[in-house]
Design an enzyme around this catalytic site. Structure first.
Site, PDB file in Angstrom:
ATOM      1  N   GLU A 188     -15.793  -4.148   7.904  1.00 18.36           N
ATOM      2  CA  GLU A 188     -14.719  -4.775   7.138  1.00 18.36           C
ATOM      3  C   GLU A 188     -14.798  -6.278   7.330  1.00 18.36           C
ATOM      4  OE1 GLU A 188     -12.964  -2.420   5.618  1.00 18.36           O
ATOM      5  OE2 GLU A 188     -11.057  -3.307   5.041  1.00 18.36           O
ATOM      6  N   CYS A 229      10.247 -30.563 -11.450  1.00 21.68           N
ATOM      7  CA  CYS A 229      11.083 -31.737 -11.692  1.00 21.68           C
ATOM      8  C   CYS A 229      10.144 -32.815 -12.230  1.00 21.68           C
ATOM      9  CB  CYS A 229      11.738 -32.202 -10.391  1.00 21.68           C
ATOM     10  SG  CYS A 229      12.421 -33.858 -10.568  1.00 21.68           S
ATOM     11  N   ASP A 232      -7.668  -4.713   8.129  1.00 23.38           N
ATOM     12  CA  ASP A 232      -7.201  -4.945   6.764  1.00 23.38           C
ATOM     13  C   ASP A 232      -8.016  -6.067   6.122  1.00 23.38           C
ATOM     14  OD1 ASP A 232      -5.734  -4.594   4.547  1.00 23.38           O
ATOM     15  OD2 ASP A 232      -3.882  -5.475   5.312  1.00 23.38           O
ATOM     16  N   CYS A 251      17.359 -34.941  -7.349  1.00 26.98           N
ATOM     17  CA  CYS A 251      17.575 -36.150  -8.142  1.00 26.98           C
ATOM     18  C   CYS A 251      18.340 -35.878  -9.440  1.00 26.98           C
ATOM     19  CB  CYS A 251      16.233 -36.818  -8.444  1.00 26.98           C
ATOM     20  SG  CYS A 251      15.247 -35.883  -9.612  1.00 26.98           S
ATOM     21  N   ASP A 294       0.836  -1.200   0.000  1.00 26.59           N
ATOM     22  CA  ASP A 294       0.000   0.000   0.000  1.00 26.59           C
ATOM     23  C   ASP A 294       0.872   1.251   0.000  1.00 26.59           C
ATOM     24  OD1 ASP A 294      -2.104  -1.637   0.074  1.00 26.59           O
ATOM     25  OD2 ASP A 294      -2.860  -1.029   2.048  1.00 26.59           O
ATOM     26  N   LYS A 324     -10.762   9.613  14.017  1.00 22.45           N
ATOM     27  CA  LYS A 324     -11.986  10.289  13.593  1.00 22.45           C
ATOM     28  C   LYS A 324     -12.357  11.390  14.586  1.00 22.45           C
ATOM     29  CE  LYS A 324     -13.652   5.990  11.617  1.00 22.45           C
ATOM     30  NZ  LYS A 324     -14.553   4.857  11.674  1.00 22.45           N
ATOM     31  N   CYS A 366      17.217 -30.729 -11.003  1.00 21.33           N
ATOM     32  CA  CYS A 366      16.590 -30.927  -9.698  1.00 21.33           C
ATOM     33  C   CYS A 366      17.665 -31.131  -8.623  1.00 21.33           C
ATOM     34  CB  CYS A 366      15.655 -32.138  -9.748  1.00 21.33           C
ATOM     35  SG  CYS A 366      14.965 -32.528  -8.134  1.00 21.33           S
ATOM     36  N   LYS A 420      -7.375   0.124  11.976  1.00 22.68           N
ATOM     37  CA  LYS A 420      -7.740   0.050  10.558  1.00 22.68           C
ATOM     38  C   LYS A 420      -7.644  -1.410  10.135  1.00 22.68           C
ATOM     39  CE  LYS A 420      -7.197   2.500   6.237  1.00 22.68           C
ATOM     40  NZ  LYS A 420      -7.240   1.372   5.334  1.00 22.68           N
ATOM     41  N   CYS A 447      12.174 -39.180  -7.722  1.00 19.63           N
ATOM     42  CA  CYS A 447      12.650 -38.009  -6.973  1.00 19.63           C
ATOM     43  C   CYS A 447      12.125 -38.106  -5.522  1.00 19.63           C
ATOM     44  CB  CYS A 447      12.153 -36.752  -7.681  1.00 19.63           C
ATOM     45  SG  CYS A 447      12.670 -35.227  -6.895  1.00 19.63           S
ATOM     46  N   ARG A 464     -17.683  -2.355  -1.902  1.00 21.00           N
ATOM     47  CA  ARG A 464     -17.469  -0.952  -2.196  1.00 21.00           C
ATOM     48  C   ARG A 464     -17.596  -0.646  -3.692  1.00 21.00           C
ATOM     49  NH1 ARG A 464     -12.529   2.477  -0.309  1.00 21.00           N
ATOM     50  NH2 ARG A 464     -12.415   3.882  -2.062  1.00 21.00           N
ATOM     51  N   SER A 505     -13.169   6.897   0.510  1.00 21.10           N
ATOM     52  CA  SER A 505     -11.948   6.340   1.114  1.00 21.10           C
ATOM     53  C   SER A 505     -11.476   7.273   2.222  1.00 21.10           C
ATOM     54  CB  SER A 505     -10.881   6.135   0.049  1.00 21.10           C
ATOM     55  OG  SER A 505     -10.667   7.330  -0.628  1.00 21.10           O
ATOM     56  N   LEU A 506     -10.312   7.030   2.729  1.00 18.51           N
ATOM     57  CA  LEU A 506      -9.768   7.865   3.800  1.00 18.51           C
ATOM     58  C   LEU A 506      -8.442   8.436   3.348  1.00 18.51           C
ATOM     59  CD1 LEU A 506     -10.140   5.560   6.938  1.00 18.51           C
ATOM     60  CD2 LEU A 506     -11.299   7.734   6.575  1.00 18.51           C
ATOM     61  N   GLU A 523      -9.591   4.256  16.178  1.00 20.74           N
ATOM     62  CA  GLU A 523      -9.981   2.874  15.891  1.00 20.74           C
ATOM     63  C   GLU A 523      -8.839   2.197  15.140  1.00 20.74           C
ATOM     64  OE1 GLU A 523     -13.623   2.989  13.610  1.00 20.74           O
ATOM     65  OE2 GLU A 523     -14.410   4.585  14.886  1.00 20.74           O
ATOM     66  N   TYR A 532     -17.531  -0.305  11.754  1.00 22.06           N
ATOM     67  CA  TYR A 532     -16.883   0.943  12.158  1.00 22.06           C
ATOM     68  C   TYR A 532     -17.613   2.224  11.764  1.00 22.06           C
ATOM     69  CZ  TYR A 532     -15.200   0.172   7.406  1.00 22.06           C
ATOM     70  OH  TYR A 532     -15.125  -0.102   6.073  1.00 22.06           O
ATOM     71  N   LYS A 562      -1.165   5.060   8.520  1.00 19.21           N
ATOM     72  CA  LYS A 562      -0.806   3.730   8.037  1.00 19.21           C
ATOM     73  C   LYS A 562       0.513   3.277   8.650  1.00 19.21           C
ATOM     74  CE  LYS A 562      -3.197   2.263   4.315  1.00 19.21           C
ATOM     75  NZ  LYS A 562      -2.954   2.278   3.058  1.00 19.21           N
TER      76      LYS A 562
HETATM   77  S1  IVH Z   1     -14.046   4.754   8.332  1.00 18.57           S
HETATM   78  C1  IVH Z   1     -16.216   7.786   5.613  1.00 18.57           C
HETATM   79  N1  IVH Z   1     -12.912   3.085  10.011  1.00 18.57           N
HETATM   80  O1  IVH Z   1     -10.416   1.747   5.243  1.00 18.57           O
HETATM   81  C2  IVH Z   1     -15.228   7.003   6.396  1.00 18.57           C
HETATM   82  N2  IVH Z   1     -12.595   2.703   7.693  1.00 18.57           N
HETATM   83  O2  IVH Z   1      -9.239   3.662   3.313  1.00 18.57           O
HETATM   84  C3  IVH Z   1     -15.347   5.569   6.166  1.00 18.57           C
HETATM   85  N3  IVH Z   1     -11.273   0.693   7.192  1.00 18.57           N
HETATM   86  O3  IVH Z   1     -13.014   1.773   2.907  1.00 18.57           O
HETATM   87  C4  IVH Z   1     -14.202   4.756   6.596  1.00 18.57           C
HETATM   88  N4  IVH Z   1     -10.924   0.066   9.265  1.00 18.57           N
HETATM   89  O4  IVH Z   1     -12.577  -0.356   4.196  1.00 18.57           O
HETATM   90  C5  IVH Z   1     -13.090   3.406   8.709  1.00 18.57           C
HETATM   91  N5  IVH Z   1     -11.990   1.678  11.624  1.00 18.57           N
HETATM   92  C6  IVH Z   1     -12.184   1.983  10.344  1.00 18.57           C
HETATM   93  C7  IVH Z   1     -11.663   1.211   9.299  1.00 18.57           C
HETATM   94  C8  IVH Z   1     -11.876   1.608   7.979  1.00 18.57           C
HETATM   95  C9  IVH Z   1     -10.712  -0.227   8.003  1.00 18.57           C
HETATM   96  C10 IVH Z   1     -11.176   0.678   5.721  1.00 18.57           C
HETATM   97  C11 IVH Z   1     -12.487   0.775   5.015  1.00 18.57           C
HETATM   98  C12 IVH Z   1     -12.406   1.978   4.131  1.00 18.57           C
HETATM   99  C13 IVH Z   1     -10.924   2.136   3.999  1.00 18.57           C
HETATM  100  C14 IVH Z   1     -10.566   3.568   3.720  1.00 18.57           C
END
Ligand code: IVH
Length: 672
Positions: free
Chosen positions: A177, A428, A121, A413, A38, A292, A410, A119, A434, A140, A87-88, A117, A229, A316
């Protein structure tokens, strides 16, 4: 830096970056197989955005900077999101976080509490509940439209199909998620590798791949989970983010307990520092934390950009990396003959363990990275079982370090390796001579889910070295006298082994089929083949067309199965197993046919453990019963699994219809 570029240079760099990013988007969203981290992706994107800003003459509405990628898939119906899935913004260091905090304070002008919170994965989903019942689950997609994965989502046991408690809005949307916990992921990969299937690169890919499977009964067997979340659009119901999640928890959603309210930026840093080092102790993977603004009033003041909220940001974590020196490259030969290069490293600490070896995957990977013995390399640990090498520290390379050439023979063998068209791995071809291939096939044959013969790897190794067992059928010729004479074998262990081998003759046909180790024939495929063809002779006579007529069997499997049976050596092995009394035909279905359910109408609801819904439907029919989709006064039983539909439950209770479990049902159709 870009400002020192000529427009011409900038133009060609922009073009190159767009091309690279388009490819990465495709790898990530469509193929679910990203080839960069990422961080690498974000850095490329940032470089592109900066250049586009400095050189607006190269503006293009199709630039990858203008969209967020898409996981839309033709096989799923897609629907509009009621609220777009944004997205964030990402940050990677404290300065960037401080800038975020300053922007927030500038707009809100007063004290700010942050809700921190993890994040998670995994794969984002948006769930809709109508009057408390789950009605739709969308991925999404491109942020505006998402794929309808409701059927698959329903199989995730921690997701409420019916919300609990009271006070929730009639139309309710919540985001979370979908994840695969690390331990379960590792177990799943071990099983895949044992079946000769490719391992998933990490839990996120495995979760994404699973959510997009066509057959939701297979999804139900994968240990997915979902962590929530965000509740979009319910700004009037709550005052703060933490309050909204508390309510969601009461309504039955899984809200991890790791969230914290931070009253200052230093408290946010404490949260980040803690989880950056403690992330390995979590049962699931995270790739950072999300910060947030807690107050919804302040969130409204801040609003959104076209792509992301201004009130939240992610921090990140860098993928955990270590640097070490390669002291040599070994080659491992698996039971299928695939040769995997593995680097030996000077021991180095990484994510809580000492790493001495790292996978190099295949020859292409070695060439692409230009890895050489003696090089210092970056080692990264994702969810993988073995860490992988992600790059070479070129500046540390000593003179005289020669390019590495993949072996041509190999290592076990000496046979010349081959490379099949369209495949990255070297093989092989010496299947019969083998040693690791021979031992690997026997180990697979005796494994728990196959013939379940109780023998350790060391025992197989010993029997092989002594020349007693050269293939699976030889196990059945073992004799007590020759076993007790062996080193480390006592009377008891010799007898135990023979008993276990004898017992394996009762193992049902579908497991025998799995035990043969035919490429791509895992447990589920073996079961399907056994059900469809009933015995080995019919299966051996099947052509590709009749194989592909079976549910779930595609070209890849049919080719592998027919190829297997064309080989005289395999045919000979099967004949010897047959002569020893190993099962070569499926038994009649569990209780055969009967009229035990004659005149009974049965509704099936939920997810089951021993059988798929299709199998249960078939069993009902075989015993003279009728399966119906909806509950009415004419329903005799409801056969209920996990996560039974709430509507059906309420109706059954009202009409006083008995609800029976899968075991109770099986007992009814096979009375003793
Ligand atoms: S909040 C409008 N909270 O991260 C805000 N996202 O890069 C909505 N994700 O699409 C996102 N943990 O898939 C939020 N605690 C968390 C999260 C989270 C993972 C993911 C989510 C989002 C992506 C954004």
């Amino acid at each position: 830096m870009e400002l020192q570029m000529t427009p011409e240079q900038a133009g060609s760099r922009i073009e190159a970056l767009r091309k690279i990013l388009h490819q990465h988007n495709y790898n990530y969203y469509v193929r679910s197989e990203p080839t960069v981290s990422d961080l690498q992706y974000d850095m490329l994107l940032k470089e592109l955005q900066d250049l586009e800003k400095a050189f607006p003459q190269f503006d293009d509405e199709n630039s990858p900077s203008r969209r967020v990628g898409s996981d839309l898939n033709v096989e799923f119906e897609s629907f509009m999101h009621r609220y777009p899935m944004l997205s964030l913004g990402n940050t990677y260091n404290r300065e960037e976080l401080e800038e975020f905090d300053q922007r927030v304070r500038k707009v809100t002008g007063d004290d700010v509490n942050y809700y921190c919170e993890l994040k998670y994965d995994g794969v984002a989903v948006s769930l809709t509940y109508t009057r408390g019942a789950l009605t739709r689950a969308l991925t999404r997609g491109d942020g505006t439209r998402g794929d309808d994965v409701t059927r698959n989502i329903r199989t995730i046991r921690s997701i409420p199909l019916q919300m609990q408690g009271t006070g929730y809005p009639a139309e309710f949307e919540i985001r979370g998620e979908v994840i695969l916990p690390v331990e379960q992921f590792k177990q799943m990969n071990r099983e895949r590798v044992a079946r000769g299937e490719p391992a998933f690169a990490n839990p996120r890919n495995a979760a994404a791949g699973t959510l997009k499977m066509q057959n939701s009964s297979l999804v139900a067997q994968r240990p997915l989970d979902c962590l929530f979340y965000y509740i979009p659009g319910e700004q009037n119901l709550f005052h703060t983010q933490h309050e909204s999640l508390e309510s969601a928890r009461k309504w039955g959603f899984k809200i991890p307990a790791y969230n914290r309210l931070a009253r200052s930026l230093p408290e946010v840093y404490n949260y980040i520092t803690h989880w950056e080092s403690a992330r390995d102790q979590l049962p699931f993977e995270i790739d950072g934390v999300v910060i947030k603004v807690d107050s919804f009033r302040q969130q409204r003041q801040l609003g959104f950009t076209a792509k992301e909220p201004r009130w939240a940001i992610s921090y990140k974590f860098r993928a955990e990396q270590a640097i070490s020196r390669i002291t040599g490259i070994d080659f491992q030969v698996g039971r299928t003959g695939a040769v995997t290069p593995v680097a030996n490293l000077e021991p180095v600490r990484l994510a809580g363990t000492t790493v001495k070896r790292a996978s190099l995957h295949n020859a292409d990977q070695i060439t692409q990275l230009d890895v050489r013995i003696g090089d210092h390399v970056y080692v990264e640990k994702g969810g993988e079982i073995i860490p992988k090498i992600v790059g070479v520290a070129r500046e540390k390379r000593k003179d005289g370090c020669e390019p590495f050439h993949f072996i041509t023979e190999c290592p076990e063998c000496g046979t010349r390796l081959v490379r099949r068209e369209d495949e990255a791995a070297h093989y092989c071809p010496n299947r019969t001579g083998c040693p690791p291939q021979i031992k690997g096939r026997i180990e697979h044959f005796i494994s728990r889910k196959a013939m379940d013969i109780n023998a350790a790897e060391a025992t197989i190794d010993q029997l092989f070295r002594e020349g007693l067992v050269m293939d699976a059928a030889d196990l059945y010729s073992l004799e007590y006298d020759s076993l007790v004479r062996l080193e480390r074998f006592g009377e008891k262990s010799a007898q135990n082994l023979l008993d276990s081998i004898e017992a394996s003759k009762q193992v049902p046909f579908h497991r025998v089929l799995y035990a043969l180790g035919i490429r791509y024939v895992g447990e589920i495929v073996a079961r399907k083949l056994a059900e469809a063809f009933l015995n080995m002779d019919k299966l051996m006579a099947a052509n590709r067309e009749s194989l592909e007529a079976v549910d779930e069997i595609g070209e890849r499997i049919s080719e592998s199965v027919t190829e297997y049976f064309q080989d005289p050596l395999n045919m000979k092995l099967i004949q010897r197993l047959r002569d020893h009394g190993v099962q070569m035909a499926a038994e009649e279905s569990p209780a055969g046919k009967s009229d035990l359910l004659a005149g009974k109408t049965i509704v099936i609801s939920g997810v089951f453990i021993k059988h798929t819904r299709e199998e249960l439907k078939e069993l009902i029919g075989q015993h003279g019963g009728k399966n119906s989709g909806s509950v009415s006064a004419r329903t005799d039983y409801i056969l209920a699994g996990e996560n039974m539909g709430p509507g059906k439950y309420a109706k059954a209770a009202k009409l006083g219809i008995p609800i029976i479990s899968e075991d109770e049902f099986l007992a009814i159709i096979s009375p003793v």
